[in-house]
Design a protein around this motif. Structure first.
Motif, PDB file in Angstrom:
ATOM      1  N   MET A 183     -12.641 -40.790  77.204  1.00 13.62           N
ATOM      2  CA  MET A 183     -13.282 -39.663  77.709  1.00 13.62           C
ATOM      3  C   MET A 183     -12.096 -38.463  77.662  1.00 13.62           C
ATOM      4  O   MET A 183     -12.489 -37.338  77.331  1.00 13.62           O
ATOM      5  CB  MET A 183     -13.715 -39.686  79.050  1.00 13.62           C
ATOM      6  CG  MET A 183     -14.949 -40.757  79.160  1.00 13.62           C
ATOM      7  SD  MET A 183     -16.150 -40.376  77.850  1.00 13.62           S
ATOM      8  CE  MET A 183     -16.865 -38.947  78.250  1.00 13.62           C
ATOM      9  N   LYS A 184     -11.019 -38.714  78.053  1.00 11.81           N
ATOM     10  CA  LYS A 184      -9.962 -37.587  77.951  1.00 11.81           C
ATOM     11  C   LYS A 184      -9.545 -37.077  76.556  1.00 11.81           C
ATOM     12  O   LYS A 184      -9.602 -35.957  76.132  1.00 11.81           O
ATOM     13  CB  LYS A 184      -8.710 -38.193  78.875  1.00 11.81           C
ATOM     14  CG  LYS A 184      -7.430 -37.094  78.852  1.00 11.81           C
ATOM     15  CD  LYS A 184      -6.184 -37.788  79.559  1.00 11.81           C
ATOM     16  CE  LYS A 184      -5.348 -36.631  79.701  1.00 11.81           C
ATOM     17  NZ  LYS A 184      -4.032 -37.154  80.013  1.00 11.81           N
ATOM     18  N   ARG A 185      -9.654 -38.176  75.734  1.00 13.27           N
ATOM     19  CA  ARG A 185      -9.362 -37.742  74.122  1.00 13.27           C
ATOM     20  C   ARG A 185     -10.589 -37.108  73.754  1.00 13.27           C
ATOM     21  O   ARG A 185     -10.226 -35.897  72.870  1.00 13.27           O
ATOM     22  CB  ARG A 185      -9.163 -39.169  73.685  1.00 13.27           C
ATOM     23  CG  ARG A 185      -7.656 -39.644  73.591  1.00 13.27           C
ATOM     24  CD  ARG A 185      -7.320 -40.802  72.618  1.00 13.27           C
ATOM     25  NE  ARG A 185      -8.684 -41.678  72.227  1.00 13.27           N
ATOM     26  CZ  ARG A 185      -8.389 -43.040  73.042  1.00 13.27           C
ATOM     27  NH1 ARG A 185      -7.746 -43.223  73.911  1.00 13.27           N
ATOM     28  NH2 ARG A 185      -9.311 -43.738  72.909  1.00 13.27           N
ATOM     29  N   ILE A 186     -11.693 -37.312  74.040  1.00 12.48           N
ATOM     30  CA  ILE A 186     -12.774 -36.684  73.532  1.00 12.48           C
ATOM     31  C   ILE A 186     -12.759 -35.136  73.979  1.00 12.48           C
ATOM     32  O   ILE A 186     -13.149 -34.275  73.238  1.00 12.48           O
ATOM     33  CB  ILE A 186     -14.252 -37.434  74.230  1.00 12.48           C
ATOM     34  CG1 ILE A 186     -14.423 -38.521  73.192  1.00 12.48           C
ATOM     35  CG2 ILE A 186     -15.393 -36.414  73.923  1.00 12.48           C
ATOM     36  CD1 ILE A 186     -15.638 -39.693  73.600  1.00 12.48           C
ATOM     37  N   GLU A 187     -12.494 -35.081  75.378  1.00 16.78           N
ATOM     38  CA  GLU A 187     -12.729 -33.651  75.883  1.00 16.78           C
ATOM     39  C   GLU A 187     -11.274 -32.884  75.079  1.00 16.78           C
ATOM     40  O   GLU A 187     -11.628 -31.761  74.741  1.00 16.78           O
ATOM     41  CB  GLU A 187     -12.135 -33.653  77.308  1.00 16.78           C
ATOM     42  CG  GLU A 187     -13.429 -34.204  78.500  1.00 16.78           C
ATOM     43  CD  GLU A 187     -14.649 -33.449  77.974  1.00 16.78           C
ATOM     44  OE1 GLU A 187     -14.582 -32.062  77.913  1.00 16.78           O
ATOM     45  OE2 GLU A 187     -15.844 -34.150  77.824  1.00 16.78           O
ATOM     46  N   GLU A 188     -10.252 -33.457  74.903  1.00 20.08           N
ATOM     47  CA  GLU A 188      -9.356 -32.777  74.191  1.00 20.08           C
ATOM     48  C   GLU A 188      -9.600 -32.455  72.732  1.00 20.08           C
ATOM     49  O   GLU A 188      -9.265 -31.388  72.098  1.00 20.08           O
ATOM     50  CB  GLU A 188      -8.030 -33.755  74.181  1.00 20.08           C
ATOM     51  CG  GLU A 188      -7.285 -33.790  75.176  1.00 20.08           C
ATOM     52  CD  GLU A 188      -6.149 -34.980  75.384  1.00 20.08           C
ATOM     53  OE1 GLU A 188      -5.788 -35.779  74.381  1.00 20.08           O
ATOM     54  OE2 GLU A 188      -5.578 -35.003  76.488  1.00 20.08           O
ATOM     55  N   ILE A 189     -10.369 -33.470  72.089  1.00 23.67           N
ATOM     56  CA  ILE A 189     -10.638 -32.920  70.609  1.00 23.67           C
ATOM     57  C   ILE A 189     -11.928 -31.718  70.644  1.00 23.67           C
ATOM     58  O   ILE A 189     -11.733 -30.855  69.820  1.00 23.67           O
ATOM     59  CB  ILE A 189     -11.405 -34.203  70.037  1.00 23.67           C
ATOM     60  CG1 ILE A 189     -10.348 -35.324  69.795  1.00 23.67           C
ATOM     61  CG2 ILE A 189     -12.162 -33.942  68.972  1.00 23.67           C
ATOM     62  CD1 ILE A 189     -10.836 -36.511  69.509  1.00 23.67           C
ATOM     63  N   LYS A 190     -12.866 -31.905  71.682  1.00 22.61           N
ATOM     64  CA  LYS A 190     -13.679 -30.874  71.980  1.00 22.61           C
ATOM     65  C   LYS A 190     -12.904 -29.283  72.192  1.00 22.61           C
ATOM     66  O   LYS A 190     -13.172 -28.153  71.513  1.00 22.61           O
ATOM     67  CB  LYS A 190     -14.660 -31.139  73.078  1.00 22.61           C
ATOM     68  CG  LYS A 190     -15.776 -32.022  72.915  1.00 22.61           C
ATOM     69  CD  LYS A 190     -16.609 -32.306  74.043  1.00 22.61           C
ATOM     70  CE  LYS A 190     -17.599 -33.323  73.962  1.00 22.61           C
ATOM     71  NZ  LYS A 190     -18.276 -33.492  75.270  1.00 22.61           N
ATOM     72  N   LYS A 191     -11.932 -29.641  73.094  1.00 22.91           N
ATOM     73  CA  LYS A 191     -11.118 -28.229  73.156  1.00 22.91           C
ATOM     74  C   LYS A 191     -10.722 -27.799  72.229  1.00 22.91           C
ATOM     75  O   LYS A 191     -10.573 -26.380  71.711  1.00 22.91           O
ATOM     76  CB  LYS A 191     -10.076 -28.552  74.446  1.00 22.91           C
ATOM     77  CG  LYS A 191      -9.499 -27.311  74.859  1.00 22.91           C
ATOM     78  CD  LYS A 191      -8.635 -27.895  76.211  1.00 22.91           C
ATOM     79  CE  LYS A 191      -8.429 -26.615  77.135  1.00 22.91           C
ATOM     80  NZ  LYS A 191      -7.584 -27.065  78.252  1.00 22.91           N
TER      81      LYS A 191
END
Length: 195
Positions: free
Chosen positions: A179-187
């Protein structure tokens, strides 16, 4: 010919029957491991981001694709415990399939016969791939291989004392990292869109 009724049947099979069969399969692990003092059990239905977590049940966004049972440890670690835990989905699915098949054969479930026929099909499908000893594409042994090696050689397939089930703590950590990686990609994508 594939028509509208077939499309409805396909949707019901993929989004209702298959997840229920997967859930029942994973519940069998929970029931049997409970007899051996399971520590931190979890049933995860689906993959991808978590939609909801209710106690030990974790439902993911793509709930109809994949499921697994995890736990941290057993209070009673023994060869018999592992054989019984890994054989539980096979025995449980067989019992359910035979019961439903008997009810269909005796006309009890005639009103929704197509639904129950498909349900039994999926139960036998998973049971077949559980009972025949083999290694899966990712190199992990299926339940049949684990049971076979434990009975024949008295050893686990990989000759390690650890469980093949991922631990609940390990799975929770992986989910948080995912989930942290997904948030980083979204950012990053939002910043690129702003430029």
């Amino acid at each position: 010919m594939f028509g509208l009724s077939n499309l409805v049947s396909l949707i019901v099979s993929a989004f209702i029957i298959l997840p229920v069969v997967l859930f029942l399969r994973e519940m069998s692990y929970l029931i049997v491991s409970g007899m051996f003092g399971v520590i931190k059990p979890r049933i995860t239905i689906g993959s991808g981001p978590r939609v909801i977590k209710l106690g030990i049940i974790d439902i993911r966004k793509y709930y109809h694709f994949y499921s697994w049972f995890s736990y941290d440890d057993l209070k009673s670690n023994s060869k018999l415990a592992y054989i019984l835990i890994y054989s539980s989905p096979i025995v449980f699915n067989l019992a359910i399939a035979l019961l439903i098949n008997a009810l269909i054969a005796n006309g009890v479930l005639d009103e929704y016969k197509v639904f129950w026929d498909r349900f039994v099909f999926y139960v036998f499908y998973f049971m077949l791939f559980d009972i025949i000893p083999m290694f899966t594409i990712n190199g992990k042994p299926n339940n049949g291989m684990i049971i076979y090696e434990m009975i024949r050689y008295g050893k686990r397939v990989d000759y390690n004392p650890e469980s093949f089930f991922p631990t609940t703590s390990e799975m929770e950590k992986q989910h948080k990292e995912y989930m942290k990686r997904i948030e980083e990609i979204k950012k990053v994508r939002e910043e690129e869109d702003c430029d």
